[in-house]
Write a protein that holds these residues in place. Structure first.
Motif, PDB file in Angstrom:
ATOM      1  N   VAL A  89       0.682  -1.197   0.200  1.00 17.52           N
ATOM      2  CA  VAL A  89      -0.051   0.059   0.102  1.00 17.52           C
ATOM      3  C   VAL A  89       0.954   1.343  -0.133  1.00 17.52           C
ATOM      4  O   VAL A  89       1.840   1.061   0.719  1.00 17.52           O
ATOM      5  N   LEU A  90       0.406   2.272  -0.701  1.00 16.11           N
ATOM      6  CA  LEU A  90       1.098   3.231  -0.628  1.00 16.11           C
ATOM      7  C   LEU A  90       0.773   4.327   0.477  1.00 16.11           C
ATOM      8  O   LEU A  90      -0.352   4.623   0.826  1.00 16.11           O
ATOM      9  N   VAL A  91       1.566   4.469   1.517  1.00 19.29           N
ATOM     10  CA  VAL A  91       1.383   5.074   2.760  1.00 19.29           C
ATOM     11  C   VAL A  91       1.298   6.758   2.549  1.00 19.29           C
ATOM     12  O   VAL A  91       0.387   7.177   3.238  1.00 19.29           O
ATOM     13  N   GLN A  92       2.150   7.220   1.880  1.00 24.11           N
ATOM     14  CA  GLN A  92       2.022   8.709   1.746  1.00 24.11           C
ATOM     15  C   GLN A  92       2.809   9.023   0.320  1.00 24.11           C
ATOM     16  O   GLN A  92       3.619   8.555   0.059  1.00 24.11           O
ATOM     17  N   VAL A  93       2.456  10.117  -0.412  1.00 24.34           N
ATOM     18  CA  VAL A  93       3.103  10.482  -1.489  1.00 24.34           C
ATOM     19  C   VAL A  93       3.273  12.047  -1.256  1.00 24.34           C
ATOM     20  O   VAL A  93       2.270  12.825  -0.830  1.00 24.34           O
TER      21      VAL A  93
END
Lengths: 689, 406
Positions: B255-259
């Motif tokens: 999962v992308l946690v932060q961009v």
């Protein structure tokens, strides 16, 4: 961000030149290359020398061709065989105490074991084996054992099977003890290792068939001779693995043990042997497969066991009988292989590992307590069989004979099958057969026998000098010359024709199959178990299908050789193509390469060294099989050895055996020399500059 | 380390000019196991684990702008390598949408896909993925060979690219004869010679020594700046991510946690996982001047020194900005005013040499200026507008790592 970027606009080719990973690169290089590198510098220094050597050899070859263009000159013959025979018989006649006690001991041991096994009711023995397999190696293998027992009983081969078990116990046990001892000697130091390795190489390269002759002369026909031959043949792989395993024990571990003050004996038993256990057990598996292969072949010199019906079936051309015994032997070999390969044992240890108590009494105590598991069920079933076999003392108490009396026989159906094949497929098979005979064997045979002997010797020496260095090259030339001196030039040429044709077929059929296997998982799933079984089989058995299809003769021998040699080709091609670096393939994919391009440009070139290794293996197997297939009429060295075995002609046997040995060793060395050059030409420019 | 001007000229002409791809990824999934589609429905239904199955990529969405260097950072096993391979279908994703330059990648026919790969996409690998049986030049030219470029042209282009990446003289060597750093230069050259619009880099420098790694990062950033391709860069090293990335996506368990931009990641981590990386980050190389600039009272140059001092004391501030008519504004500290000669009644008389920094300047550069001038610096926007001041206290505060949970 942008400011930071503009501040660093430099190309630094010079700094990467001194990259420390360069040293990693050097250590990654293969051992073979490292061993060759000092040699390389030496050849550079003495290039002129080896060029001069090559010129001298060529001139000598031309002179020799002019002197005696056809056939090997009798002036170069020496009668090694006769000299050996008289010397050997001298020793054996004068000192029978050297070998007679050994023969007596082995024979006696075999008898005792056989009587012991036969003292059980067959039902009890079979049930014991089946339930032990079920407990230790899983239900599947036990199922296979049930099939084996059923087949053996139906075919009336029970007694032969028990003999094979007893034979294997004696031969395997003796080879195991000797193998460990030889391996230990080999692991002492570099000098003993060199000696042991040379001895083992010689033992393995010498054709198994040729062992039979001197042993028969010593011990006469019978089980003692067969046991000795089997032990000699089965010992090298284990000894090799033991010695390798012991020498490869991590030096850190040894150092840490030594720094604790461990004695040499404890170091061996507490540290080295346990750490070498995986390699010892792999060696044991090899030992067992080698001994069953030789045990079958030793039926020729009167060994008891399943080999006997196969051998008699083959020699009477009663293919049904041979096939019947062959099936039993295949099952037996497959079960032995699975039962002794390590991976399965591990699984069991893991499942039971933690809560197994130490010592016999605690184990028994735990066994007696609930919860009751599979072990108890198997034990109960086993006891039930024992009681049943004792109480129902009717026809089933002693069941080597099937319940209806006469054993099942495959003779008639197989003969009907062979007739059907020859009528239905006759034209096709005849075509194949004549094709191989005319365009393969005769053609090559003509070419080979047309080449002057001196040219062959010179070519071998020159190729050897160019690829392996001066000394080895000269030795190779000498080896080829010796084949002629032993009076075996003609037979060797005939053997080479059979081997070449078979190898050509192996490449033609094996390479595409290997590619198919690598590209298609479903094809791999089908082919892999077939290859497994083919490689487990004693190669001797592969004669049966060859004879059934193409009949007795040279072409049948080619087919048998082909069948024996093809598995490594397929297997190595598959591995080579599959194990290519995944990133290289992805790099090609992302460049848009089609799967055909990836196969041609990436997989095959990168896998080539491994494929060549497979071809080398195929060559060695083909040579071994070319000897064995003399039994169905292959001409050449094998035929001479067979004659020697049958008539106990020690001189002829030793000459043909030595010639076979020299042929195998020189071909193997030349092949691997060429393979090294191919591999290194791909990976470095030093050869081209 | 000298800059060879000739090489530079070649470099500029050899580099791609085709423009970069724009990428839209929406709800991308990769499920491994015997029944991936059935398992996918369960995962989407909210279950965390499905027996016998595992997810490498779980419903990932993100956009990448043309010409941007987008970094995906995560620890090993976080699914980042799978993600990058799903974008070009080196691994077939289980579900989702990948749109590159208006093409729906997941429905492209094999022919179109091969076409895209030949012309628009390129990739650099962690262990280089070079072909050991081909020389450097043939390795670089391989992609062109596959695309059917004539031998002479492809060798010319490959030759140029070999020079661009600084490998002149090694064209006829085999990869095994090169060091790791040089091998990866070959990998870079092979990728860039195709003039790609999209460059994928899968941990390209992880297998290299620290110094070589820095060299190649600089090299890559130079090439990326001159060419205009979009790059997606995979790494497990936050320092590297902060250095090369325009934006960074932190990935964890598929999962992308932060961009966000490097600064956002470091200063405003969304959860403890990101914070644990952020704590280790070299803040001085990430934080921009604009972020820590504080407003200061401004006075015209003819304001009396004592009036300014009074106001500073009242407002509790230490720095004021003086705006003389004739020259650039400069900073005045309370200390200046206190130690000033009493005869100088107006600010304009104090006159000091103040540094001016851009809004985007990194903290390291600001600190250098502070040390050089010995007084607070003024931050200006690209339009020349004054955004505030930075003094020693502000830099110390920016460098100090906040306690977790803040």
């Amino acid at each position: 961000m942008s400011e930071l970027r503009s501040s660093s606009q430099t190309i630094t080719p010079t700094t990467t030149g001194g990259d420390p990973t360069g040293s990693m690169l050097r250590t990654e290089r293969s051992k073979a290359e490292r061993e060759r590198s000092p040699e390389k510098s030496r050849t550079r220094r003495t290039r002129l020398n080896s060029n001069a050597l090559i010129i001298v050899i060529s001139l000598a070859a031309i002179a020799a061709v002019l002197w005696e263009p056809q056939g090997f000159p009798s002036a170069l013959r020496f009668t090694f065989g006769e000299a050996f025979e008289s010397g050997f018989t001298n020793i054996t006649d004068s000192s029978p105490w050297l070998y007679e006690p050994l023969a007596g001991f082995l024979e006696g041991l075999f008898r005792v074991l056989l009587d012991f096994l036969n003292s059980f009711s067959p039902a009890v023995l079979a049930a014991g084996v089946v339930f032990a397999l079920a407990y230790y190696r899983g239900v599947k293998l036990a199922g296979l054992a049930v099939i084996l027992v059923a087949w053996v009983v139906l075919s009336g081969l029970w007694e032969y099977t028990v003999e094979t078990i007893a034979f294997m116990l004696v031969a395997g046990g003796a080879a195991f003890i000797l193998g460990i001892v030889v391996g230990l000697i080999g692991s002492i130091g570099p000098k003993t290792n060199a000696v042991v390795r040379i001895a083992l190489d010689a033992m393995q390269a010498f054709p198994a068939f040729a062992y039979l002759v001197p042993v028969v002369v010593l011990f006469g026909l019978g089980n003692a001779a067969a046991l000795v031959v089997t032990v000699i043949w089965a010992l090298p792989p284990l000894a090799r693995m033991v010695s390798v395993g012991l020498r490869n024990v991590s030096p850190d571990t040894v150092e840490s043990a030594v720094s604790l003050g461990v004695s040499r004996r404890r170091l061996l038993f507490d540290v080295k042997l346990p750490m070498a256990a995986p390699s010892i057990s792999a060696g044991t598996n090899q030992l067992i497969m080698y001994s069953i292969s030789m045990a079958t072949m030793a039926a020729m010199i009167g060994a008891a066991g399943l080999g006997a019906p196969i051998w008699s079936g083959l020699s009477r051309l009663a293919l049904g009988d041979a096939l019947q015994g062959g099936i039993a032997l295949v099952l037996f070999a497959v079960i032995l292989d699975r039962a002794t390969s390590r991976s399965r044992g591990r699984k069991w240890e893991r499942a039971h590992g933690d809560d197994v108590p130490r010592g016999i009494w605690p184990k028994l105590a735990q066994f007696a307590r609930p919860p009751f598991g599979r072990a108890h069920a198997y034990l109960a079933l086993f006891l039930l069989v024992v009681i049943a076999s004792q109480t129902i003392r009717s026809s089933w108490q002693y069941f080597p004979d099937p319940p209806w009396g006469a054993p099942l026989s495959l003779r008639e159906p197989v003969e009907a099958g062979v007739i059907w094949i020859t009528t239905e497929w006759g034209p096709f098979l005849d075509g194949v057969s004549t094709g191989i005979q005319l365009y393969g064997l005769n053609f090559l045979g003509d070419i080979y026998s047309g080449i002057p002997w001196a040219l062959v010797v010179a070519t071998a020496a020159v190729i050897g000098i160019l690829t392996l260095g001066k000394l080895q090259g000269l030795l190779l030339g000498l080896g080829v010359l010796l084949i002629g001196s032993l009076g075996m030039w003609g037979p060797a040429v005939e053997t080479m024709a059979v081997v070449t044709v078979a190898l050509g077929l192996v490449i033609l059929v094996g390479f595409p199959l290997g590619v198919l296997m690598a590209l298609n998982d479903r094809a791999a799933a089908v082919l892999r178990p077939i290859l497994d079984v083919m490689q487990t089989l004693p190669i001797y058995l592969l004669i049966i299908p060859a004879v059934m299809l193409l009949g007795v003769g040279e072409v049948g021998a080619v087919l048998a050789t082909f069948i024996a040699a093809i598995p490594p080709m397929i297997r190595f091609t598959n591995t080579a193509l599959r194990e290519v670096d995944g990133e290289a393939i992805e790099a090609a994919q992302i460049s848009g390469a089609t799967s055909g391009q990836i196969l041609r440009q990436i997989r095959v070139p990168m896998g080539l060294p491994t494929i060549v290794v497979g071809l080398n293996q195929a060559l060695l197997l083909a040579l071994a099989m070319a000897v064995v297939s003399a039994m169905i009429g292959a001409p050449g060295l094998g035929a001479d050895i067979l004659t020697a075995v049958n008539r106990a002609l020690l001189g002829l046997g030793i000459e043909a055996g030595l010639a076979m040995f020299l042929l195998a060793v020189t071909l193997d060395r030349l092949f691997s020399g060429c393979a090294q050059v191919v591999a290194s030409a791909q990976h470095s420019t030093t050869n081209n500059q | 380390m000298t800059n060879n001007p000739a090489t530079q000229v070649v470099a500029e002409t050899a580099l791609p000019t085709g423009g970069g791809s724009s990428i839209h990824v929406n709800d991308l999934w990769k499920v491994y196991g015997p029944h991936p589609r059935r398992a996918l429905a369960e995962y989407r239904g909210g279950s965390d684990t499905v027996p016998e199955h595992m997810t490498a990529v779980r419903g990932v969405s993100f956009d990448v702008n043309p010409g941007e260097t987008f970094v995906v950072m995560g620890l090993s096993g976080s699914g980042k390598s799978t993600l990058i391979r799903c974008l070009t279908r080196l691994i077939e994703p289980t579900a989702g949408h990948v749109d590159i330059d208006g093409n729906d990648v997941l429905t492209l026919s094999n022919a179109r896909l091969a076409d895209q790969r030949r012309n628009d996409w390129a990739m650099v690998f962690q262990h280089f993925g070079l072909l050991p049986h081909r020389r450097v030049l043939q390795n670089v030219a391989y992609g062109l060979e596959v695309s059917g470029v004539a031998q002479r042209e492809r060798e010319e282009r490959a030759q140029q690219m070999v020079e661009t990446v600084g490998l002149s003289g090694t064209e006829n060597k085999y990869p095994n004869e090169l060091s790791g750093g040089m091998r990866q230069r070959v990998g870079l050259a092979r990728a860039l010679v195709q003039n790609p619009r999209l460059l994928l880099l899968d941990e390209p420098f992880s297998a290299l020594d620290p110094l070589i790694r820095t060299d190649l990062q600089d090299e890559l950033m130079r090439l990326a700046r001159v060419g205009s391709q979009t790059s997606i860069f995979i790494t497990h090293d936050l320092t590297e991510a902060l250095k090369v990335g325009d934006r960074i996506a932190i990935m964890r368990d598929g999962v992308l946690v932060q961009v966000g931009t490097p600064e956002e990641i470091v200063l405003r981590p969304t959860d403890d996982y990101v914070r644990r990386f952020a704590v280790e980050a070299p803040r001085a190389k990430v934080v921009r001047a604009e972020t820590i600039a504080r407003s200061a009272p401004e006075f015209s140059a003819d304001t009396s020194a004592s009036a300014v001092l009074t106001q500073l004391v009242q407002s509790g501030q230490g720095v004021a900005i003086a705006r003389p008519d004739t020259r650039a504004p400069y900073t005045v500290t309370a200390q200046d005013l206190l130690t000033a000669d009493p005869s100088e009644r107006e600010l304009g008389d104090i006159g000091a040499d103040t540094a001016t920094v851009d809004a985007d300047a990194l903290l390291t550069d600001v600190m250098k200026k502070l040390i050089e001038t010995g007084r607070p610096a003024i931050v200006t926007s690209p339009a020349g507008e004054c955004l505030g001041v930075i003094d020693d206290a502000a830099t110390v505060r920016a460098l100090s790592v906040p306690a977790s949970g803040e």
